[in-house]
Design a protein around this motif. Structure first.
Motif, PDB file in Angstrom:
ATOM      1  N   ASP A 315       0.927  -1.400  -0.083  1.00  0.00           N
ATOM      2  CA  ASP A 315      -0.023  -0.018   0.018  1.00  0.00           C
ATOM      3  C   ASP A 315       0.666   1.037   0.122  1.00  0.00           C
ATOM      4  N   SER A 316       2.319   1.071   0.281  1.00  0.00           N
ATOM      5  CA  SER A 316       2.698   2.424   0.142  1.00  0.00           C
ATOM      6  C   SER A 316       3.365   2.770  -1.057  1.00  0.00           C
ATOM      7  N   LEU A 317       2.982   1.968  -2.248  1.00  0.00           N
ATOM      8  CA  LEU A 317       3.001   2.302  -3.662  1.00  0.00           C
ATOM      9  C   LEU A 317       1.857   2.959  -3.940  1.00  0.00           C
ATOM     10  N   ARG A 318       1.098   3.098  -3.444  1.00  0.00           N
ATOM     11  CA  ARG A 318      -0.302   3.573  -4.136  1.00  0.00           C
ATOM     12  C   ARG A 318      -0.340   5.156  -4.450  1.00  0.00           C
ATOM     13  N   THR A 319       0.387   5.907  -3.588  1.00  0.00           N
ATOM     14  CA  THR A 319       0.613   7.200  -4.226  1.00  0.00           C
ATOM     15  C   THR A 319       1.763   7.252  -5.204  1.00  0.00           C
ATOM     16  N   GLY A 376      -7.930  -3.331  -2.265  1.00  0.00           N
ATOM     17  CA  GLY A 376      -8.729  -2.970  -3.116  1.00  0.00           C
ATOM     18  C   GLY A 376      -8.046  -1.596  -3.997  1.00  0.00           C
ATOM     19  N   PRO A 377      -7.822  -0.750  -2.935  1.00  0.00           N
ATOM     20  CA  PRO A 377      -7.019   0.594  -3.666  1.00  0.00           C
ATOM     21  C   PRO A 377      -5.823   0.349  -4.596  1.00  0.00           C
ATOM     22  N   LEU A 378      -5.019  -0.727  -4.023  1.00  0.00           N
ATOM     23  CA  LEU A 378      -3.914  -0.946  -4.767  1.00  0.00           C
ATOM     24  C   LEU A 378      -4.364  -1.778  -6.300  1.00  0.00           C
ATOM     25  N   THR A 463     -14.809   1.576 -10.171  1.00  0.00           N
ATOM     26  CA  THR A 463     -14.787   2.917  -9.586  1.00  0.00           C
ATOM     27  C   THR A 463     -14.488   3.875 -10.863  1.00  0.00           C
ATOM     28  N   ALA A 464     -14.482   5.218 -10.156  1.00  0.00           N
ATOM     29  CA  ALA A 464     -14.322   6.309 -11.373  1.00  0.00           C
ATOM     30  C   ALA A 464     -12.944   6.224 -11.691  1.00  0.00           C
ATOM     31  N   ARG A 465     -12.087   5.700 -10.712  1.00  0.00           N
ATOM     32  CA  ARG A 465     -10.512   5.719 -11.164  1.00  0.00           C
ATOM     33  C   ARG A 465     -10.401   4.474 -12.127  1.00  0.00           C
ATOM     34  N   GLY A 466     -11.142   3.483 -11.944  1.00  0.00           N
ATOM     35  CA  GLY A 466     -11.128   2.499 -12.705  1.00  0.00           C
ATOM     36  C   GLY A 466     -11.780   2.488 -14.049  1.00  0.00           C
ATOM     37  N   ALA A 467     -12.581   3.416 -14.147  1.00  0.00           N
ATOM     38  CA  ALA A 467     -13.291   3.889 -15.459  1.00  0.00           C
ATOM     39  C   ALA A 467     -12.091   4.549 -16.238  1.00  0.00           C
TER      40      ALA A 467
END
Length: 503
Positions: A315-319, A376-378, A463-467
């Protein structure tokens, strides 16, 4: 006595600041006082420099020596200031003329016998010096191959302190870098070595064409690692500007080779899952050093056995995946390192990882716990997700010889050229770099094309990001098909690539 002055460079991340080193003699009992926020390694320079001067045939002043490093509020780290300190002391004592010191930076650590030892970060240091208007530099002779990469700078190499003293006195000439020799790019594994897996091979081609992140899921031994190692061979060579960026990061790590100092091939970094978060992202005491993700800048970061890395490190890679850079704050300051890489993750479908899923002995709870490490966010930031088939099923689906890297690479480069031409006025090079607002406004697709995507948004399956990421994949598929814009089929294929069941 007059002040002696010399110049060096302080690195804060990849950014350098010119440092003025001043030496003042007199005003108290014999001794050495250093001011200007030196760290522990730099405080010891007074002992190294004293021995180096004495063993180089010169005399250390018998007065009080005050050493000042300006800017005084900028932390100074490491031993790279030794050469500048020694020359400033000799100039203050009148042992060497100061005429050649103006406009010259000196970088290097001194051994007790006067040898000039190599240091890390020569390339970013000299780039900063050139930006500050410096015209000349003296570096350790072993790093001349690296210093020669900086155009517009007169570079000299010194093996010993006495060589620098003689040069300042005009008695001899220092070494100059040899003309660079064009070396052949390193060999990369061929995609033809991968048996079967047509869907995964296609996903790898799409990832290379658009700069997308990729997740490969499948049992052991089906070719996940082989596919990941062949991605750099599909990518274009680095541009001159990108090569300098990547080489500067590797210079800080001290990993440059004299045989091929300028890195032109996208790097491939594959850390073990036991790597610490500081080693992966960057960190350390004082000013943070770059991590493995920065070494993978403009290349590929491959996380094999991704679920074993643990949720905190992943998760530290997300940003970082969103911004292409990592910012690390420490007590002595914040630094920013580049980290625009393609992430490729490979994972087993479950902890026991049998050759076929029907032989799995894991309970549903164990499988959920294993997959929950990939949050999920990753996963939402991973564009392409592919499930690889077991080895026993591949032979029935191969009707021809697998394509080699060179054939696939031509299609990838053609698709990248189409994308670069389309986004050139905005400064983007790949489809993966295009922000969402541009995809929905200036480059919006007709409603019939995105109808399936809109329905999935309404149902909450993406999600919107996924779109946004689906639209980027659709543009890449259109570039590979040599069409002007994505079709409904391209959007549907992009949605299939983001199917959560492949994770």
């Amino acid at each position: 006595m007059p002040l002696g002055r010399a110049w060096s460079v302080a690195l804060v991340g990849l950014d350098g600041r010119l440092v003025e080193v001043e030496a003042d003699l007199g005003g108290g009992l014999p001794g050495v006082k250093m001011v200007g926020l030196p760290d522990a390694g730099l405080r010891e320079a007074k002992d190294r420099v004293r021995s180096a001067i004495r063993n180089s045939g010169q005399h250390w002043p018998e007065d009080k020596v005050t050493l000042g490093l300006f800017p005084a509020n900028l932390p100074k780290l490491g031993s790279g200031y030794d050469l500048a300190i020694a020359v400033a002391v000799l100039a203050s004592a009148g042992k060497v003329p100061a005429t050649r010191l103006l406009g010259t930076v000196l970088l290097g650590e001194l051994a007790l016998d006067g040898r000039v030892r190599e240091i890390r970060g020569i390339l970013p240091g000299l780039l900063a010096a050139r930006k500050a208007g410096i015209k000349r530099a003296i570096v350790p002779s072993h790093t001349l191959f690296e210093a020669a990469l900086v155009d517009g700078l007169e570079v000299y190499g010194a093996a010993r302190l006495r060589d620098v003293v003689s040069w300042l006195e005009g008695e001899n000439a220092l070494a100059r870098p040899e003309p660079p020799v064009e070396s052949a790019p390193p060999a990369v594994p061929d995609l033809a070595d991968v048996i079967g897996q047509p869907e995964a091979r296609w996903a790898l081609e799409v990832a290379a064409a658009g700069g997308h992140h990729l997740l490969l899921t499948g049992p052991p031994g089906v070719g996940k690692t082989m596919l990941a190692k062949r991605l750099p061979g599909l990518l274009p060579m680095l541009s001159p500007e990108e090569s300098l960026e990547v080489t500067a990061v590797h210079s800080i790590h001290g990993k440059l080779s004299a045989a091929a100092p300028l890195i032109k091939v996208p790097p491939f970094v594959a850390p073990h899952y036991s790597v610490s978060e500081a080693a992966l992202i960057g960190g350390g005491a004082g000013i943070a050093t770059p991590g493995l993700i920065s070494q993978a800048h403009r290349g590929v970061l491959f996380l094999d056995e991704a679920a074993e890395f643990g949720s905190q490190r992943l998760d530290s890679l997300r940003t970082v995946l969103e911004e292409g850079e990592v910012r690390i704050a420490r007590a002595r300051g914040s630094v920013c390192y580049p980290a625009r890489f393609q992430l490729v993750m490979a994972t087993n479908p479950c902890p026991c990882a049998p050759p076929r899923e029907t032989h799995c002995s894991c309970s549903p709870t164990e499988r959920r716990r294993y997959h929950s490490r990939l949050s999920g966010p990753l996963l939402d930031r991973v564009d392409l997700r592919v499930r690889l088939r077991p080895m026993t099923a591949m032979g029935r689906h191969e009707s021809s010889e697998p394509e080699p890297t060179e054939v696939v690479r031509k299609r990838v480069l053609a698709a990248r050229d189409r994308a670069a031409a389309r986004w050139s006025s905005h400064g983007w090079k790949t489809n993966a770099e295009v922000p969402g607002p541009a995809l929905h406004r200036e480059f919006a697709l007709p409603p019939p094309t995105t109808a399936l995507l809109e329905r999935n948004l309404e149902r909450g399956t993406i999600t919107a990001r996924g779109a946004d990421r689906c639209l980027r994949i659709a543009w890449t598929l259109a570039d590979l098909d040599e069409t002007d814009e994505p079709t409904p089929d391209h959007v549907a294929a992009a949605l299939e690539f983001r199917d959560r069941r492949a994770a």
